[in-house]
Design an enzyme around this catalytic site. Structure first.
Site, mmCIF file in Angstrom:
data_model
loop_
_atom_site.group_PDB
_atom_site.id
_atom_site.type_symbol
_atom_site.label_atom_id
_atom_site.label_comp_id
_atom_site.label_asym_id
_atom_site.label_seq_id
_atom_site.Cartn_x
_atom_site.Cartn_y
_atom_site.Cartn_z
ATOM 1 N N THR A 34 0.829 -1.211 0.000
ATOM 2 C CA THR A 34 0.000 0.000 0.000
ATOM 3 C C THR A 34 0.864 1.261 0.000
ATOM 4 O O THR A 34 0.389 2.325 -0.372
ATOM 5 C CB THR A 34 -0.892 0.029 1.260
ATOM 6 O OG1 THR A 34 -0.085 -0.365 2.376
ATOM 7 C CG2 THR A 34 -2.060 -0.918 1.152
ATOM 8 N N GLY A 122 13.002 -10.192 4.100
ATOM 9 C CA GLY A 122 11.872 -9.269 4.084
ATOM 10 C C GLY A 122 11.761 -8.477 5.370
ATOM 11 O O GLY A 122 10.684 -7.988 5.716
ATOM 12 N N SER A 124 13.811 -5.860 5.938
ATOM 13 C CA SER A 124 14.369 -4.544 5.613
ATOM 14 C C SER A 124 15.808 -4.333 6.023
ATOM 15 O O SER A 124 16.163 -3.306 6.594
ATOM 16 C CB SER A 124 13.532 -3.423 6.225
ATOM 17 O OG SER A 124 12.353 -3.357 5.569
ATOM 18 N N ASP A 170 9.747 1.195 4.801
ATOM 19 C CA ASP A 170 10.851 0.579 5.548
ATOM 20 C C ASP A 170 11.786 1.638 6.126
ATOM 21 O O ASP A 170 12.192 1.565 7.286
ATOM 22 C CB ASP A 170 11.637 -0.369 4.634
ATOM 23 C CG ASP A 170 10.751 -1.420 3.998
ATOM 24 O OD1 ASP A 170 9.616 -1.590 4.464
ATOM 25 O OD2 ASP A 170 11.201 -2.065 3.031
HETATM 26 C C1 GLA Z 1 9.059 -3.921 0.414
HETATM 27 C C2 GLA Z 1 9.250 -2.439 0.117
HETATM 28 C C3 GLA Z 1 8.221 -1.588 0.861
HETATM 29 C C4 GLA Z 1 6.809 -2.102 0.668
HETATM 30 C C5 GLA Z 1 6.751 -3.622 0.903
HETATM 31 C C6 GLA Z 1 5.401 -4.196 0.575
HETATM 32 O O1 GLA Z 1 9.379 -4.163 1.756
HETATM 33 O O2 GLA Z 1 10.548 -2.030 0.491
HETATM 34 O O3 GLA Z 1 8.337 -0.237 0.443
HETATM 35 O O4 GLA Z 1 6.322 -1.767 -0.603
HETATM 36 O O5 GLA Z 1 7.730 -4.314 0.147
HETATM 37 O O6 GLA Z 1 4.439 -3.716 1.463
#
Ligand code: GLA
Length: 383
Positions: A34, A122, A124, A170
């Site tokens: 989103t 995932g 970050s 993130d």
């Molecule tokens: C990755 C991206 C974020 C976001 C998510 C999905 O983590 O870095 O900016 O778009 O995917 O919600």
């Protein structure tokens, strides 16, 4: 290795006492895909962090060293690479490059980087290294910058230098997270509010240990599909600038006017925005039953409409639903592998962690990692 050991190691290598920047990874409770649609997200910063010990140099060199990531790098601040190098230090270079473009002179420095955010999970790791680098470089130059601006700078570095068209979530939560709280962020205005996490639950993050090849390319495809959706809606309602502006009524009215795939993507985003603001209310009001429903709907929508889950994630999510103390869970982050996030009653969290690992191991033959996390503060500098 934590900050004191990192400082010690820096002193051994560079014979001066460093300062240290720290930036955390994150887990997203709800509001997936989103952020780049100007919508809502609700992540929390977690304790896994990137630490950078740094100290000034008298020349114009930037030395980047790490004990666990391979390679030592040396750059001239006045001739930074214009193209990415394809190594982990692109995250540092991207930030340095954007600062230079914005007219910051920057000061030569030694950087010793220590990352403990699992890579490719995932959570970050890239935002954490960008934010920690930005704080180190700005601090060397004695140019403090408000943290929301640091977040935007880091996103720009990732978009333009690293080449990933990520949204702002993130970097923003890595900068602004708060211990014990999730974080409801409006990705259009960047207004945010902290949402206290119920004290009786732990965040249990389950790493599937897979990351499917398509992750990067499909991320960009999803973005393009959302943009295509916006073009359709803008024809019917010229005020629409992003999927954030599309109501459920408008979405439903045009179900048969959009290509089916585009409609599915839009439907996920429109409903996910609604779920995210509902979830903030549910969590703040201690309504874990509602939170559980919303997280389940979010996962199903990511699986069936946005099509970014995978069988390993689905197994991990389904397994959680059978275990005592489970108060909600879903895939977290961009998808195609990586982690699930679960809210689990603290008294059950140990048993939950052991049993979900066992279930996943038996079903997939893969040994997962399970982390019991708490929500932590965002980025900081310390001596
Ligand atoms: C990755 C991206 C974020 C976001 C998510 C999905 O983590 O870095 O900016 O778009 O995917 O919600």
């Amino acid at each position: 290795m934590k900050a004191p050991q990192l400082a010690q190691r820096f002193e051994q290598l560079f014979a001066t006492r460093p300062r240290i920047s720290r930036a955390p990874g994150r887990v997203n409770l709800i509001g997936e895909h989103t952020d780049y649609n100007d919508g809502f997200v609700m992540p929390a910063a977690v304790e896994f962090s990137v630490y950078i010990a740094f100290g000034p140099r008298d020349d114009r060199k930037l030395l980047i060293h790490s004990e666990e990531f391979s390679g030592d790098f040396e750059f001239d601040l006045d001739h930074l690479p214009q193209q990415r190098t394809g190594t982990w230090c692109d995250y540092v270079l991207g930030v340095a490059g954007i600062l230079r473009q914005r007219g910051h002179k920057l000061r030569g420095g030694n950087l010793l980087v220590h990352g403990e955010v699992p890579i490719g999970a995932g959570l970050s790791s890239s935002a954490a290294i960008e934010v920690a680098s930005a704080l180190a470089l700005l601090n060397l130059d004695e140019r403090p910058m408000p943290l929301p601006d640091v977040a935007k700078l880091c996103q720009q570095a990732e978009n333009t230098f690293v080449g990933a068209r990520v949204g702002i979530m993130d970097q923003f939560v890595s900068c602004m997270g708060k211990a014990g709280h999730a974080f409801l962020l409006d990705c259009r205005s960047l207004d945010f509010e902290f949402v206290p996490l119920p004290t009786e639950v732990d965040l249990v993050v389950c790493n599937t240990m897979v990351k499917h090849e398509v992750a990067a390319s499909d991320y960009n495809t999803r973005r393009a599909e959302c943009e295509e959706g916006v073009q359709y809606f803008a024809k019917w309602e010229p005020s629409i600038r992003a999927l954030r502006d599309v109501s459920v009524e408008l979405l439903d009215r045009h179900k048969n006017d959009l290509p089916p795939t585009i409609w599915k993507r839009c439907s996920h985003v429109v409903h996910e925005n609604q779920r995210t603001t509902d979830a903030a209310r549910a969590l703040a009001g201690g309504d874990l039953g509602r939170m559980k429903e919303l997280m389940r709907e979010s996962h199903e929508s990511l699986r069936d409409l946005y099509e970014v889950s995978c069988w390993e994630l689905d197994i991990m999510v389904e397994a959680a639903h059978t275990l005592p103390g489970f108060c909600g869970g879903r895939m977290t982050g961009g998808g195609f592998g990586g982690c699930t996030v679960n809210l689990v009653r603290r008294d059950n969290a140990s048993e939950f962690s052991a049993r979900i690992a066992e279930h996943y191991r038996v079903a997939t033959g893969i040994e997962p990692q399970v982390y019991r996390c708490s929500a932590e503060n965002g980025a900081q500098i310390f001596d």
